[in-house]
Design an enzyme around this catalytic site. Structure first.
Site, PDB file in Angstrom:
ATOM      1  N   TRP A  10       1.525   0.463  -0.470  1.00 41.04           N
ATOM      2  CA  TRP A  10       0.832   0.121   0.783  1.00 41.04           C
ATOM      3  C   TRP A  10      -0.654   0.469   0.775  1.00 41.04           C
ATOM      4  O   TRP A  10      -1.363   0.136   1.710  1.00 41.04           O
ATOM      5  CB  TRP A  10       1.517   0.811   1.957  1.00 41.04           C
ATOM      6  CG  TRP A  10       2.837   0.192   2.318  1.00 41.04           C
ATOM      7  CD1 TRP A  10       3.434  -0.899   1.722  1.00 41.04           C
ATOM      8  CD2 TRP A  10       3.715   0.609   3.361  1.00 41.04           C
ATOM      9  NE1 TRP A  10       4.614  -1.175   2.340  1.00 41.04           N
ATOM     10  CE2 TRP A  10       4.827  -0.269   3.348  1.00 41.04           C
ATOM     11  CE3 TRP A  10       3.677   1.636   4.312  1.00 41.04           C
ATOM     12  CZ2 TRP A  10       5.882  -0.144   4.256  1.00 41.04           C
ATOM     13  CZ3 TRP A  10       4.728   1.761   5.199  1.00 41.04           C
ATOM     14  CH2 TRP A  10       5.812   0.877   5.173  1.00 41.04           C
ATOM     15  N   LYS A  11      -1.078   1.212  -0.242  1.00 42.56           N
ATOM     16  CA  LYS A  11      -2.498   1.613  -0.324  1.00 42.56           C
ATOM     17  C   LYS A  11      -2.923   2.246   1.011  1.00 42.56           C
ATOM     18  O   LYS A  11      -2.128   2.940   1.634  1.00 42.56           O
ATOM     19  CB  LYS A  11      -3.352   0.406  -0.699  1.00 42.56           C
ATOM     20  CG  LYS A  11      -2.803  -0.313  -1.933  1.00 42.56           C
ATOM     21  CD  LYS A  11      -3.719  -1.347  -2.492  1.00 42.56           C
ATOM     22  CE  LYS A  11      -3.061  -1.966  -3.727  1.00 42.56           C
ATOM     23  NZ  LYS A  11      -3.910  -2.926  -4.405  1.00 42.56           N
ATOM     24  N   HIS A  94      -2.936   4.328 -10.916  1.00 46.43           N
ATOM     25  CA  HIS A  94      -3.305   3.027 -10.333  1.00 46.43           C
ATOM     26  C   HIS A  94      -4.781   2.758 -10.586  1.00 46.43           C
ATOM     27  O   HIS A  94      -5.612   3.665 -10.508  1.00 46.43           O
ATOM     28  CB  HIS A  94      -2.994   3.009  -8.832  1.00 46.43           C
ATOM     29  CG  HIS A  94      -3.111   1.623  -8.268  1.00 46.43           C
ATOM     30  ND1 HIS A  94      -4.328   1.070  -7.953  1.00 46.43           N
ATOM     31  CD2 HIS A  94      -2.180   0.668  -8.040  1.00 46.43           C
ATOM     32  CE1 HIS A  94      -4.128  -0.167  -7.529  1.00 46.43           C
ATOM     33  NE2 HIS A  94      -2.838  -0.439  -7.577  1.00 46.43           N
ATOM     34  N   GLU A  96      -7.059   1.555  -8.894  1.00 45.51           N
ATOM     35  CA  GLU A  96      -8.013   1.953  -7.841  1.00 45.51           C
ATOM     36  C   GLU A  96      -8.322   3.443  -7.931  1.00 45.51           C
ATOM     37  O   GLU A  96      -9.442   3.860  -7.621  1.00 45.51           O
ATOM     38  CB  GLU A  96      -7.461   1.548  -6.466  1.00 45.51           C
ATOM     39  CG  GLU A  96      -7.607   0.037  -6.265  1.00 45.51           C
ATOM     40  CD  GLU A  96      -6.544  -0.597  -5.384  1.00 45.51           C
ATOM     41  OE1 GLU A  96      -5.846   0.113  -4.638  1.00 45.51           O
ATOM     42  OE2 GLU A  96      -6.412  -1.838  -5.445  1.00 45.51           O
ATOM     43  N   GLY A 172      -5.141  -7.830  -5.785  1.00 45.81           N
ATOM     44  CA  GLY A 172      -5.778  -8.125  -4.507  1.00 45.81           C
ATOM     45  C   GLY A 172      -6.697  -9.336  -4.538  1.00 45.81           C
ATOM     46  O   GLY A 172      -7.441  -9.582  -3.591  1.00 45.81           O
ATOM     47  N   SER A 213      -1.189  -9.399  -7.266  1.00 44.77           N
ATOM     48  CA  SER A 213      -0.999 -10.618  -6.467  1.00 44.77           C
ATOM     49  C   SER A 213       0.399 -11.211  -6.610  1.00 44.77           C
ATOM     50  O   SER A 213       0.568 -12.427  -6.587  1.00 44.77           O
ATOM     51  CB  SER A 213      -2.082 -11.657  -6.797  1.00 44.77           C
ATOM     52  OG  SER A 213      -3.364 -11.154  -6.455  1.00 44.77           O
ATOM     53  N   GLY A 234       1.248  -4.973  -3.751  1.00 50.30           N
ATOM     54  CA  GLY A 234       0.349  -4.474  -2.716  1.00 50.30           C
ATOM     55  C   GLY A 234       0.467  -5.320  -1.455  1.00 50.30           C
ATOM     56  O   GLY A 234       1.394  -5.163  -0.666  1.00 50.30           O
ATOM     57  N   GLY A 235      -0.466  -6.234  -1.304  1.00 53.45           N
ATOM     58  CA  GLY A 235      -0.582  -7.045  -0.083  1.00 53.45           C
ATOM     59  C   GLY A 235       0.733  -7.622   0.428  1.00 53.45           C
ATOM     60  O   GLY A 235       1.047  -7.510   1.625  1.00 53.45           O
TER      61      GLY A 235
HETATM   62  P1  PGA Z   1      -1.702  -6.676  -4.891  1.00 54.17           P
HETATM   63  O1  PGA Z   1      -1.762  -5.146  -5.366  1.00 54.17           O
HETATM   64  O2  PGA Z   1      -0.248  -7.068  -4.918  1.00 54.17           O
HETATM   65  O3  PGA Z   1      -2.257  -6.657  -3.495  1.00 54.17           O
HETATM   66  O4  PGA Z   1      -2.512  -7.467  -5.844  1.00 54.17           O
HETATM   67  C1  PGA Z   1      -0.948  -4.690  -6.403  1.00 54.17           C
HETATM   68  C2  PGA Z   1      -1.250  -3.242  -6.694  1.00 54.17           C
HETATM   69  O5  PGA Z   1      -2.416  -2.851  -6.663  1.00 54.17           O
HETATM   70  O6  PGA Z   1      -0.337  -2.449  -6.967  1.00 54.17           O
END
Ligand code: PGA
Length: 256
Positions: A10-11, A94, A96, A172, A213, A234-235
């Site tokens: 979920w970040k 991760h 990020e 993302g 994604s 993520g999203g």
């Molecule tokens: P995303 O993120 O599905 O929004 O691309 C994946 C992730 O960073 O784990």
């Protein structure tokens, strides 16, 4: 046989109230789909309330990171002993955190080890940047990252390790790796490195997820790849409908 996994990262999304509302909305939808592991990784502050909301379900909780040390003067950080009893999984490495928090390959290794030492299952994230991809360095970067992350981790511990290949250029951006690209790296580089490090049996038993994604529209074509064992999402994991749909698609794609 490797049990597939769909993990939502979920970040920095959802307040505690929003996280609990998600748990309430999703639990009757995905509880009982035991052929696949279902994991949600909310922000640290939502973990206690999420744990309570998911009590009695078979949906697992994960944290998004963990510090390399068990305790100390590390303002703002969360350690493995603090997460013990609260989560089953923890994402380490991760991109990020590598990009914004300066996490290095050596840190990822320390985080994975301290997680394992405290009974937490690390989901080790790795993957190349756009520049590295365009420079033809994808294989070399991924091979280096996986070997560095697993340094000193024993064969016995590998039963509790999950790996996630996430090409940074696909995170993302709406631009996923093609199923063939993802399969080529996951099967041809990551699993190959595992075979080299631990032997074929452990390589074949270790789960490797794809991330970047992933969404209902591309989930099937990714999940039918033989070496892709699930998703780190993520999203598309933030929405009850799409996360539920992806779990159902994954089960169907793997013929479970
Ligand atoms: P995303 O993120 O599905 O929004 O691309 C994946 C992730 O960073 O784990």
């Amino acid at each position: 046989m490797r049990k597939p996994m769909m993990a939502g990262n979920w970040k920095m999304h959802k307040t505690i109230a929003e996280a609990v509302a998600f748990a309430e909305a999703i639990k009757n939808r995905i509880n009982g789909l035991v052929s696949i592991d279902r994991v949600v990784c909310p922000a640290y502050v939502a973990l206690p309330a999420m744990k309570q909301a998911l009590t009695g379900t078979d949906i697992a909780l994960g944290a998004q990171d963990v510090h390399t040390q068990a305790q100390g003067a590390y303002t703002s950080c969360i350690s493995a002993p603090m997460l013990q009893g609260l989560v089953d999984y923890v994402i380490v490495g991760h991109s990020e955190t590598r990009q914004y928090l300066g996490v290095t390959d050596a840190d990822v290794n320390q985080k994975a080890k301290i997680a394992l030492a405290h009974g937490l299952k690390p989901i080790i994230a790795m993957g190349e940047s756009l520049e590295q991809n365009e420079a033809g360095q994808t294989e070399a970067v991924c091979d280096r990252q996986i070997r560095a992350a697993l340094d000193g981790i024993t064969s016995a511990q590998m039963a509790n390790v999950v790996i996630a290949y996430e090409p940074i250029w696909a995170i993302g951006t709406g631009k996923n790796a093609t199923p063939e690209q993802a399969q080529a790296i996951i099967g041809g580089v990551v699993r190959k490195a595992l075979a080299d490090l631990y032997g074929e049996e452990i390589a074949q038993a270790t789960r490797i997820l794809y991330g970047g994604s992933m969404k209902p529209a591309n989930c099937h074509e990714l999940m039918v790849q033989p070496d892709i064992d699930g998703g780190l999402v993520g999203g598309a994991s933030l929405d009850v409908e799409s996360f539920t749909e992806m779990i159902e698609i994954a089960i169907q794609a793997k013929g479970l």
